[in-house]
Write a protein that holds these residues in place. Structure first.
Motif, PDB file in Angstrom:
ATOM      1  N   SER A 330       0.829  -1.201   0.000  1.00 11.37           N
ATOM      2  CA  SER A 330       0.000   0.000   0.000  1.00 11.37           C
ATOM      3  C   SER A 330       0.872   1.263   0.000  1.00 11.37           C
ATOM      4  CB  SER A 330      -0.943  -0.005   1.205  1.00 11.37           C
ATOM      5  OG  SER A 330      -0.193   0.054   2.413  1.00 11.37           O
ATOM      6  N   PHE A 331       0.235   2.423  -0.015  1.00 13.54           N
ATOM      7  CA  PHE A 331       0.908   3.706  -0.233  1.00 13.54           C
ATOM      8  C   PHE A 331       1.839   4.104   0.910  1.00 13.54           C
ATOM      9  CE2 PHE A 331       0.887   8.394   0.064  1.00 13.54           C
ATOM     10  CZ  PHE A 331       1.409   8.714  -1.171  1.00 13.54           C
ATOM     11  N   GLY A 332       1.399   3.928   2.152  1.00  6.92           N
ATOM     12  CA  GLY A 332       2.247   4.246   3.294  1.00  6.92           C
ATOM     13  C   GLY A 332       2.035   5.615   3.895  1.00  6.92           C
ATOM     14  N   LYS A 333       0.777   6.058   3.975  1.00  3.41           N
ATOM     15  CA  LYS A 333       0.489   7.323   4.648  1.00  3.41           C
ATOM     16  C   LYS A 333      -0.124   7.035   6.010  1.00  3.41           C
ATOM     17  CE  LYS A 333      -1.981  11.655   4.509  1.00  3.41           C
ATOM     18  NZ  LYS A 333      -2.698  11.424   5.759  1.00  3.41           N
ATOM     19  N   GLY A 334       0.658   7.234   7.046  1.00  2.00           N
ATOM     20  CA  GLY A 334       0.201   6.916   8.389  1.00  2.00           C
ATOM     21  C   GLY A 334       0.038   8.126   9.275  1.00  2.00           C
ATOM     22  N   SER A 335      -0.317   9.272   8.694  1.00  2.00           N
ATOM     23  CA  SER A 335      -0.490  10.486   9.492  1.00  2.00           C
ATOM     24  C   SER A 335      -1.929  10.976   9.420  1.00  2.00           C
ATOM     25  CB  SER A 335       0.458  11.591   9.008  1.00  2.00           C
ATOM     26  OG  SER A 335       0.206  11.919   7.655  1.00  2.00           O
ATOM     27  N   VAL A 336      -2.304  11.729  10.450  1.00  4.64           N
ATOM     28  CA  VAL A 336      -3.664  12.267  10.565  1.00  4.64           C
ATOM     29  C   VAL A 336      -3.612  13.781  10.408  1.00  4.64           C
ATOM     30  CG1 VAL A 336      -5.704  12.485  12.035  1.00  4.64           C
ATOM     31  CG2 VAL A 336      -4.288  10.425  12.161  1.00  4.64           C
ATOM     32  N   GLN A 337      -4.467  14.308   9.548  1.00  5.98           N
ATOM     33  CA  GLN A 337      -4.574  15.757   9.391  1.00  5.98           C
ATOM     34  C   GLN A 337      -5.822  16.267  10.106  1.00  5.98           C
ATOM     35  OE1 GLN A 337      -3.321  13.848   6.635  1.00  5.98           O
ATOM     36  NE2 GLN A 337      -1.466  14.646   7.552  1.00  5.98           N
ATOM     37  N   THR A 338      -5.659  17.297  10.894  1.00  2.00           N
ATOM     38  CA  THR A 338      -6.777  17.940  11.570  1.00  2.00           C
ATOM     39  C   THR A 338      -7.092  19.249  10.856  1.00  2.00           C
ATOM     40  OG1 THR A 338      -6.142  17.013  13.695  1.00  2.00           O
ATOM     41  CG2 THR A 338      -7.619  18.900  13.745  1.00  2.00           C
ATOM     42  N   VAL A 339      -8.361  19.481  10.584  1.00  2.00           N
ATOM     43  CA  VAL A 339      -8.791  20.720   9.947  1.00  2.00           C
ATOM     44  C   VAL A 339      -9.126  21.733  11.037  1.00  2.00           C
ATOM     45  CG1 VAL A 339     -10.490  21.786   8.435  1.00  2.00           C
ATOM     46  CG2 VAL A 339      -9.665  19.484   7.952  1.00  2.00           C
ATOM     47  N   LEU A 340      -8.389  22.833  11.049  1.00  2.00           N
ATOM     48  CA  LEU A 340      -8.565  23.872  12.055  1.00  2.00           C
ATOM     49  C   LEU A 340      -9.141  25.115  11.389  1.00  2.00           C
ATOM     50  CD1 LEU A 340      -5.074  23.458  13.757  1.00  2.00           C
ATOM     51  CD2 LEU A 340      -7.249  22.515  14.557  1.00  2.00           C
ATOM     52  N   PRO A 341     -10.461  25.312  11.441  1.00  2.00           N
ATOM     53  CA  PRO A 341     -11.044  26.510  10.822  1.00  2.00           C
ATOM     54  C   PRO A 341     -10.529  27.784  11.494  1.00  2.00           C
ATOM     55  CG  PRO A 341     -12.725  24.868  11.324  1.00  2.00           C
ATOM     56  CD  PRO A 341     -11.479  24.433  12.023  1.00  2.00           C
ATOM     57  N   LEU A 342     -10.279  28.802  10.687  1.00  2.00           N
ATOM     58  CA  LEU A 342      -9.866  30.106  11.193  1.00  2.00           C
ATOM     59  C   LEU A 342     -11.045  31.070  11.127  1.00  2.00           C
ATOM     60  CD1 LEU A 342      -6.414  30.260   9.338  1.00  2.00           C
ATOM     61  CD2 LEU A 342      -6.867  29.514  11.687  1.00  2.00           C
ATOM     62  N   SER A 343     -10.852  32.266  11.632  1.00  2.00           N
ATOM     63  CA  SER A 343     -11.971  33.196  11.759  1.00  2.00           C
ATOM     64  C   SER A 343     -12.327  33.897  10.452  1.00  2.00           C
ATOM     65  CB  SER A 343     -11.642  34.253  12.824  1.00  2.00           C
ATOM     66  OG  SER A 343     -10.445  34.937  12.473  1.00  2.00           O
ATOM     67  N   ASN A 344     -11.501  33.792   9.426  1.00  2.00           N
ATOM     68  CA  ASN A 344     -11.724  34.550   8.192  1.00  2.00           C
ATOM     69  C   ASN A 344     -12.082  33.643   7.016  1.00  2.00           C
ATOM     70  OD1 ASN A 344      -9.279  33.317   8.062  1.00  2.00           O
ATOM     71  ND2 ASN A 344      -8.105  35.141   7.476  1.00  2.00           N
ATOM     72  N   GLU A 345     -12.850  32.594   7.269  1.00  2.00           N
ATOM     73  CA  GLU A 345     -13.293  31.631   6.262  1.00  2.00           C
ATOM     74  C   GLU A 345     -12.134  30.853   5.667  1.00  2.00           C
ATOM     75  OE1 GLU A 345     -15.651  33.656   3.367  1.00  2.00           O
ATOM     76  OE2 GLU A 345     -17.371  33.876   4.713  1.00  2.00           O
ATOM     77  N   ARG A 346     -11.031  30.872   6.336  1.00  2.00           N
ATOM     78  CA  ARG A 346      -9.884  30.074   5.948  1.00  2.00           C
ATOM     79  C   ARG A 346      -9.676  28.966   6.969  1.00  2.00           C
ATOM     80  NH1 ARG A 346      -9.552  34.985   3.868  1.00  2.00           N
ATOM     81  NH2 ARG A 346      -8.234  35.437   2.061  1.00  2.00           N
ATOM     82  N   ALA A 347      -8.727  28.081   6.687  1.00  2.00           N
ATOM     83  CA  ALA A 347      -8.489  26.983   7.618  1.00  2.00           C
ATOM     84  C   ALA A 347      -7.067  26.474   7.459  1.00  2.00           C
ATOM     85  CB  ALA A 347      -9.480  25.846   7.372  1.00  2.00           C
ATOM     86  N   LEU A 348      -6.598  25.797   8.482  1.00  2.00           N
ATOM     87  CA  LEU A 348      -5.343  25.062   8.416  1.00  2.00           C
ATOM     88  C   LEU A 348      -5.657  23.574   8.317  1.00  2.00           C
ATOM     89  CD1 LEU A 348      -3.221  26.729  11.256  1.00  2.00           C
ATOM     90  CD2 LEU A 348      -3.363  27.380   8.847  1.00  2.00           C
ATOM     91  N   LYS A 349      -4.962  22.902   7.415  1.00  2.00           N
ATOM     92  CA  LYS A 349      -4.980  21.433   7.402  1.00  2.00           C
ATOM     93  C   LYS A 349      -3.623  21.014   7.931  1.00  2.00           C
ATOM     94  CE  LYS A 349      -4.942  19.181   3.451  1.00  2.00           C
ATOM     95  NZ  LYS A 349      -3.801  18.241   3.361  1.00  2.00           N
ATOM     96  N   LEU A 350      -3.603  20.550   9.170  1.00  2.00           N
ATOM     97  CA  LEU A 350      -2.351  20.371   9.889  1.00  2.00           C
ATOM     98  C   LEU A 350      -2.180  18.917  10.311  1.00  2.00           C
ATOM     99  CD1 LEU A 350       0.002  22.139  10.976  1.00  2.00           C
ATOM    100  CD2 LEU A 350      -1.247  22.217  13.152  1.00  2.00           C
TER     101      LEU A 350
END
Length: 441
Positions: A330-350
């Motif tokens: 398989s591909f080998g992606k073992g990390s989790v991304q959390t979506v953190l919405p910001l106050s200006n309709e933007r967000a971080l995918k971290l």
């Protein structure tokens, strides 16, 4: 089973053209932000020298760059650079990107139908999505997209490449692709509205079922439960004697859905756990006693396009010895991304955590190794010769037990079946039949 967030969109799957083989959970901004900032305050003071350097660079660029730049553009570019240099899956999402991310959980969005990441500065295909312009054009996992409409992708950020591949349905785009170190070739694709049905099922033949999951959306766990019930109904109400779970080219999606799917096949035990730096990244998910699959013999198909959430399911079933994994690594992606919405309709995918299989294996950069390796192959059928059998001979003796003669007359053509042109699927079905023979079922 609890969901990962109380946000309206619950957990976000990143599909068409955004990120690479995502495994996402949603998070409310205030708790996550306070946890991170609190940790930062406790551990180290603000790096004043570096902040002064940043302010000086900002001032110099603004004053001396060949074209005038406003503060907003410079600061947003700085944020993108900060996120883009962390890992391939963290990103700063502007309003359009954040909106596309949320829409993808419904399984309907616009574009080409392709999951991508970055490799050596180029856009790399992780997997095409079934029944989309990308899959119909023959794009394969591992393809490198080196040009978009003649413009080199080298040096583009992934989000820039994503934006360029998006467009109105019906609009064409020319992709220049390199496959397995060969010569570049062009493919012209027409953008379309992508409607992804995450779960498909059918009987391959009486008593043997096929269940394909194309990606993990919010409702995929529920759909798998319905599909298992439908397969039994289609099998005249009888329990199946074998099932193929197809996770090939499944780029991942919602963590909670992967847990729910695995739970349909397990009665007890750990499914997956995650470990990260902040408190809400430490999660453990275990199976419930219900078993929607009725413990049916199981073969799970994986390949290099199976990533993230699909690796969670495959890893859990492999560790619990619930099924036989077949295919390629398989591909080998073992990390989790959390979506953190910001106050200006933007967000971080971290990227906030790594996930581990029940036996404590990290899949990151290694992948799941199948129990039985079966590479892709093209099936070609040899024509039967004009061979005769005993039953064709004039005056042959009848069967001593009263059975009917079986001459070499040609069989009527049957309806095409998925396993007829899919070598890996045919091998999975043969394995299930063999298991039933040896178990005297």
């Amino acid at each position: 089973m609890p969901y990962l967030s109380r946000l309206p969109f619950q957990a976000l799957a990143l599909a068409l053209l955004i990120g690479g083989a995502p495994l996402l959970q949603a998070a409310e901004p205030k708790p996550a932000a306070s946890a991170v900032s609190s940790t930062a305050r406790d551990k180290a003071p603000l790096p004043l020298d570096e902040l002064r350097t940043f302010a000086e660079v900002l001032d110099r660029v603004k004053a001396a760059y060949v074209e005038p730049l406003d503060d907003k553009t410079l600061l947003e570019n700085a944020i993108k650079g900060m996120l883009g240099n962390l890992d391939p899956h963290s990103a700063y999402l502007e309003p359009e990107d954040f909106q596309a991310l949320q829409e993808s959980t419904s399984g309907e969005f616009g574009g080409l139908g392709i999951e991508v990441g970055m490799e050596d500065g180029f856009v790399k295909v992780i997997s095409p999505i079934d029944d989309t312009p990308a899959s119909k054009a023959g794009i394969q996992p591992g393809d490198l997209i080196i040009k978009l409409d003649g413009q080199p992708t080298k040096g583009m950020t992934m989000m820039d490449a994503v934006d360029k591949m998006r467009g109105k349905p019906g609009a064409k785009i020319l992709l220049t692709i390199v496959r397995e170190g060969g010569k570049p070739f062009d493919l012209e694709l027409t953008r379309a509205v992508i409607k992804v049905k995450s779960v498909r099922s059918q009987l391959l033949e009486p008593d043997y079922g096929y269940l394909r999951i194309t990606q993990f959306q919010v409702n995929t766990g529920e759909e798998v439960g319905k599909a298992l019930a439908r397969l039994r109904k289609d099998n005249d109400g009888k329990k199946l004697r074998g099932l193929v779970l197809d996770l090939r080219n499944n780029p991942g999606g919602v963590l909670q859905s992967a847990v729910e799917v695995a739970d349909h096949f397990l009665k007890k035990g750990l499914i997956v756990y995650t470990k990260g730096r902040i408190a809400n990244s430490e999660l453990r998910f275990s199976a419930t006693p219900a078993d929607a699959s009725e413990n049916v013999p199981l073969v799970v198909l994986i390949n290099g396009g199976s990533a993230s959430a699909s690796e969670i399911v495959a890893g859990a079933l492999q560790d619990h010895k619930r099924g036989v994994l077949m295919g390629t690594d398989s591909f080998g992606k073992g990390s989790v991304q959390t979506v953190l919405p910001l106050s200006n309709e933007r967000a971080l995918k971290l990227t906030t955590a790594l996930y581990y299989t029940p036996n404590g294996r990290s899949i990151q950069a290694q992948g799941i190794v199948p129990d039985i390796e079966v590479a892709r192959a093209k099936i070609t059928r040899e024509q039967d010769g004009e061979a005769y059998k005993e039953a064709d001979l004039v005056g042959h003796l009848g069967n001593g037990n009263g059975g009917e003669d079986r001459p070499s007359s040609k069989k009527a053509r049957s309806e095409p079946r998925p396993q007829d042109d899919d070598y890996q699927l045919a091998q999975a079905l043969n394995l299930l039949k063999g298991l039933n023979i040896t178990r005297n079922n």
